[in-house]
Design an enzyme around this catalytic site. Structure first.
Site, PDB file in Angstrom:
ATOM      1  N   GLN A 181     -12.075  -3.150   0.513  1.00  0.00           N
ATOM      2  CA  GLN A 181     -10.924  -3.683  -0.277  1.00  0.00           C
ATOM      3  C   GLN A 181     -10.239  -5.052   0.181  1.00  0.00           C
ATOM      4  O   GLN A 181     -10.080  -5.031   1.224  1.00  0.00           O
ATOM      5  CB  GLN A 181      -9.612  -2.464  -0.403  1.00  0.00           C
ATOM      6  CG  GLN A 181      -8.675  -2.927  -1.110  1.00  0.00           C
ATOM      7  CD  GLN A 181      -7.429  -2.351  -0.482  1.00  0.00           C
ATOM      8  OE1 GLN A 181      -7.215  -0.961  -0.868  1.00  0.00           O
ATOM      9  NE2 GLN A 181      -6.423  -2.892  -0.018  1.00  0.00           N
ATOM     10  N   SER A 229      -5.449  -8.027   1.351  1.00  0.00           N
ATOM     11  CA  SER A 229      -4.511  -8.675   2.497  1.00  0.00           C
ATOM     12  C   SER A 229      -5.153 -10.203   3.119  1.00  0.00           C
ATOM     13  O   SER A 229      -6.633 -10.254   2.880  1.00  0.00           O
ATOM     14  CB  SER A 229      -4.378  -7.804   3.771  1.00  0.00           C
ATOM     15  OG  SER A 229      -3.508  -6.846   3.385  1.00  0.00           O
ATOM     16  N   GLU A 276      -4.645   4.770  -3.818  1.00  0.00           N
ATOM     17  CA  GLU A 276      -4.386   5.090  -2.426  1.00  0.00           C
ATOM     18  C   GLU A 276      -3.353   5.950  -2.337  1.00  0.00           C
ATOM     19  O   GLU A 276      -3.618   6.623  -1.204  1.00  0.00           O
ATOM     20  CB  GLU A 276      -4.226   3.722  -1.869  1.00  0.00           C
ATOM     21  CG  GLU A 276      -3.770   3.494  -0.393  1.00  0.00           C
ATOM     22  CD  GLU A 276      -3.498   2.315   0.230  1.00  0.00           C
ATOM     23  OE1 GLU A 276      -2.704   1.483  -0.375  1.00  0.00           O
ATOM     24  OE2 GLU A 276      -3.892   2.119   1.429  1.00  0.00           O
ATOM     25  N   GLU A 313       9.273  -1.553   7.006  1.00  0.00           N
ATOM     26  CA  GLU A 313      10.234  -2.240   6.208  1.00  0.00           C
ATOM     27  C   GLU A 313      10.069  -2.439   4.854  1.00  0.00           C
ATOM     28  O   GLU A 313      11.016  -2.194   3.985  1.00  0.00           O
ATOM     29  CB  GLU A 313      10.435  -3.823   6.738  1.00  0.00           C
ATOM     30  CG  GLU A 313      10.880  -3.813   8.214  1.00  0.00           C
ATOM     31  CD  GLU A 313       9.758  -3.318   9.163  1.00  0.00           C
ATOM     32  OE1 GLU A 313       8.619  -3.488   9.147  1.00  0.00           O
ATOM     33  OE2 GLU A 313      10.352  -2.886  10.395  1.00  0.00           O
TER      34      GLU A 313
END
Lengths: 405, 377
Positions: A114, A117, A232, A374
């Site tokens: 994948q 990012s 996912e 976060e």
């Protein structure tokens, strides 16, 4: 309806296990046959590895196969394809297109990765800057992806690119599948704090992708990527380990080693305070494990609650605290790294037995990978608790005008 | 036993019923009126609970109860924990009921438990000495006195002890620790309120100045420890469920406040410093919920080995989660959260008091360590 589905599923299972007894069948052959019987992703349409029934039957299927001595480790060897790619292809491409990829994916003949990012787009995935420019009926791709699991073994990649920098960031993305063995694709190991390279960096230098490998419309890449990420979430947390497994086992082992050493006069005894801390971690681990059971039941019953979303956050935090505590228990031995830093490139994303030292280091990633803690807290706060979002400064301006580091 | 969290339709109905009842009865005004009143308990609401079959929910049908399991009772505790209406649920339906069930004769069970189920009898359990230790010396001592017994000494931290119709009293005898059924108005029994941190759960100090009871008052002759342990374990399991009810309520009310309260031109819940703290609270509440539900299930199944793990686990974890939630709730409310007018302090006090009631988290962890075989030096 449900009874009919059960009859259908069990009939197919019986047929599969009779024609392909796991003991006499190679893994890949069995997985291929499992696909042909519609038992790979049972909720998918017939012909695409499914029977068009409720996904809740998958747990039964996998359990029956395991009990019969068959393997389900393909789900893990090819986790990004089977867990995430398949649902995306079924949802966003034609059955003819999807069918030529899904069987070799499920049989682990072709591994998937994948490519989301980037160095400049982690939590803010939609800010990504790898470009795809149309040239006739192909696209030319340039840029860099990072943290790509299995890229060095992969035949195919799920790729999100920027095709229009002049619109707001979410609107200018397009999704492709890319041949990882093609020209202009360079996969390099990315060494992490444990010394190994579980992940890769992937560089695209004028890599060409035929337009037919586009998934979804031009500019719809964000929606397609969301399908992938939703899959996912379904793929994660499907298995609940036994009581005392996972990070807490490291702390228990360290505690018992300290006790044994002290009994031999080879070390300081553990204190009441150490014992209390051990129990605190043990209790939290068990509360989390019970939550995983509860979340799994709720999901199967079709009534998922907030517990499904809180687990990842708790898991990451608890893993870090527990392995850190285990290192503290080791005392001076906690200053060592017994296997040394090996700079290897593991072939599998593995949960293999590992030293507490490595676990301590590896768990630092738990609160970063798959959504930083976060970001997870923003999601919980906004989607579960209904709190308002932060003001957004990048929302209605072209991507090219958004400040970037 | 394998953990499971499946909820039946009847349990969902019970939850709705209990929630409606406590929302209607347990308003902030009413809770304050009762907690500052003479008796400290809402007897009117207790009668309604009895009419609905909630006071004797887990009492077997042969003794006039509902014959339900502790999963059902845990639901009532969780819902009550959201509202804090002072009711003798822990003292009567758990501590008193469990020792009678564990140690009583058939006749005692019939008499006492049918009273619990009908709402006519409130029970209390006096099992701690004035230092809060389990019936240690100097607690209450029982000596032979003709054809009966004479009880002398003092018991501390007796939940609902001043108002209970019957106080089941643990007392040392020559044959070991015994349990006696003592009427609340017995001669020689002095009952004084403790100035409690948590005004919504009264406690009393009981002084026994030669309290005479007959032989038929002996609930358990010499080996009361198993019955007490049973009552304490069930109490801890139910308290864990009460705690998640309270923590959940704090989370919900604080979240609602963070959505409404504006500062710097924004709802404060849009600031990550606030949002993340609430998200962390949610995470803990959900994990605590699993622990509490599992403890109730273990008790309901009667799986003693699992009770020994699940109950101290739940009591320890839920105690700490509730305390943190209440503390964060006050912080996130700012000044208003520190006022007497706002209800948050009631939850904060309930959190601290239930944490220490029936064994602190550290004590629970010690119990669990023993069960699991972990030993320090």
């Amino acid at each position: 309806m449900s009874t009919d589905e059960r009859t259908l599923v069990e009939g197919k299972l019986d047929a599969l296990l009779e024609a392909y007894p796991p003991a006499d069948t190679s893994e890949r052959e069995f997985w291929g046959a499992q696909f042909d019987h519609g038992l790979a992703w049972v909720q998918h349409p017939e012909g695409l590895g499914g029977l068009d029934v409720s996904p809740r039957w998958q747990a039964l299927i996998d359990r029956r196969i395991t009990e019969a001595g068959g393997s389900t480790r393909n789900r893990y060897l090819n986790v990004l394809g089977i867990g995430m790619g398949a649902g995306t292809l079924v949802a966003h491409t034609s059955p003819e297109f999807a069918s030529r990829f899904l069987r070799p994916m499920f049989a682990c003949e072709e591994i998937w990765c994948q490519l989301f990012s980037e160095p400049g787009a982690g939590s803010d995935l939609a800010a990504l800057s790898t470009t795809a420019v149309k040239d006739g009926d192909t696209w030319i791709v340039n840029g860099q992806k990072v943290w790509t699991t299995l890229a060095h073994l992969a035949k195919w990649g799920l790729l999100v690119t920027r095709t229009d920098p002049d619109v707001p960031k979410h609107a200018g993305l397009t999704y492709f599948i890319v041949d990882m063995e093609g020209d202009g694709v360079d996969v390099r190991p990315l060494y992490q704090i444990t010394g190994e390279a579980e992940f890769n960096e992937v560089y695209f230098d004028d890599a060409r992708i035929p337009d037919e490998y586009r998934v979804g419309e031009v500019g719809q890449g964000w929606n397609v990527a969301m399908t992938t990420l939703m899959n996912e979430r379904v793929a994660i947390g499907a298995n609940v380990g036994p009581r005392g497994s996972g990070a807490i086992s490291h702390a228990v082992e360290a505690f018992e080693r300290r006790q044994a050493a002290a009994a031999d006069g080879a070390g300081d005894p553990v204190s009441d305070h150490d014992l209390d801390r051990l129990m605190s971690h043990w209790i939290e681990a068990e509360a989390l494990r019970l939550t995983a059971v509860r979340a799994g039941e709720a999901r199967l019953a079709g009534t998922p609650g907030p517990e499904g979303s809180t687990m990842k956050l708790h898991w990451a935090d608890l893993n870090q605290r527990t392995t850190s505590f285990a290192m503290d228990l080791l005392g001076a031995e906690g200053m060592t790294y017994p296997d040394g830093y090996e700079f290897t490139r593991p072939d599998e994303t593995s949960n293999r037995t590992e030293s507490v030292h490595r676990a301590f280091l590896r768990t630092r990633a738990n609160s970063i990978e798959g959504g930083t803690s976060e970001i997870m807290k923003n999601i919980l706060g906004e989607r579960i608790l209904g709190l308002p979002g932060e003001p957004r400064v990048d929302k209605n301006i072209p991507w090219r005008d958004v400040p970037r580091s | 036993m394998e953990p499971t969290f499946t909820v039946t339709e009847e349990q969902q109905l019970l939850r709705s019923m209990a929630r409606e009842l406590f929302e209607e009865r347990g308003t902030s005004e009413r809770v304050r009126e009762v907690m500052l009143g003479d008796d400290g308990l809402d007897h009117e609401a207790w009668r309604q609970l009895a009419e609905l079959g909630l006071t004797g929910l887990t009492i077997p049908e042969e003794y006039g109860g509902g014959g339900a399991s502790h999963v059902e009772l845990a639901i009532v505790f969780e819902e009550l924990g959201k509202r804090l209406l002072p009711l003798p649920l822990l003292s009567t339906a758990v501590l008193g009921t469990e020792v009678v069930l564990a140690a009583g004769t058939d006749a005692q069970k019939k008499e006492l438990l049918s009273g619990v189920a009908s709402g006519s009898a409130q029970l209390a359990l006096a099992h701690l000495d004035t230092a809060g230790r389990l019936a240690a010396d100097p607690g209450v001592t029982a000596t032979r006195d003709g054809d009966g017994w004479s009880l002398s000494g003092a018991a501390g931290y007796v939940v609902d002890g001043r108002t209970a119709d019957v106080v089941v009293t643990a007392a040392t005898t020559d044959d070991g620790l015994a349990l006696f059924v003592v009427p609340g108005d017995a001669d020689g029994l002095t009952r004084e309120d403790v100035e409690v941190l948590d005004l919504t759960r009264p406690m009393a100090t009981l002084t026994y100045g030669g309290v005479r009871v007959g032989d038929d008052a002996v609930l358990c002759g010499g080996d009361a420890v198993p019955a007490l342990h049973r009552a304490i374990a069930v109490g801890c399991g139910m308290l864990a469920n009460e705690q998640i009810g309270g923590a959940d309520h704090v989370l919900r009310t604080t979240t609602a406040y963070a959505r409404e309260r504006m500062q710097f031109g924004r709802a404060i819940g849009s600031f990550q410093a606030v949002k993340h703290r609430l998200a962390e609270m949610l995470v803990k509440v959900e994990s605590a919920r699993s622990a509490a539900y599992h403890a109730a299930r273990a008790i309901a199944e009667g799986d003693t080995a699992e009770i020994a793990v699940a109950v101290p686990l739940a009591k320890s974890y839920c105690s700490e989660v509730y305390e943190h939630a209440a503390a964060d709730g006050i912080q996130l409310h700012g000044g208003i959260g520190f006022t007497w007018e706002h209800d948050l302090h009631l939850y904060s006090k309930r959190a601290k008091a239930t944490k220490l009631l029936l064994g602190s988290p550290a004590h629970q962890r010690r119990l669990l360590a023993d069960v699991l075989g972990f030993i320090a030096a």
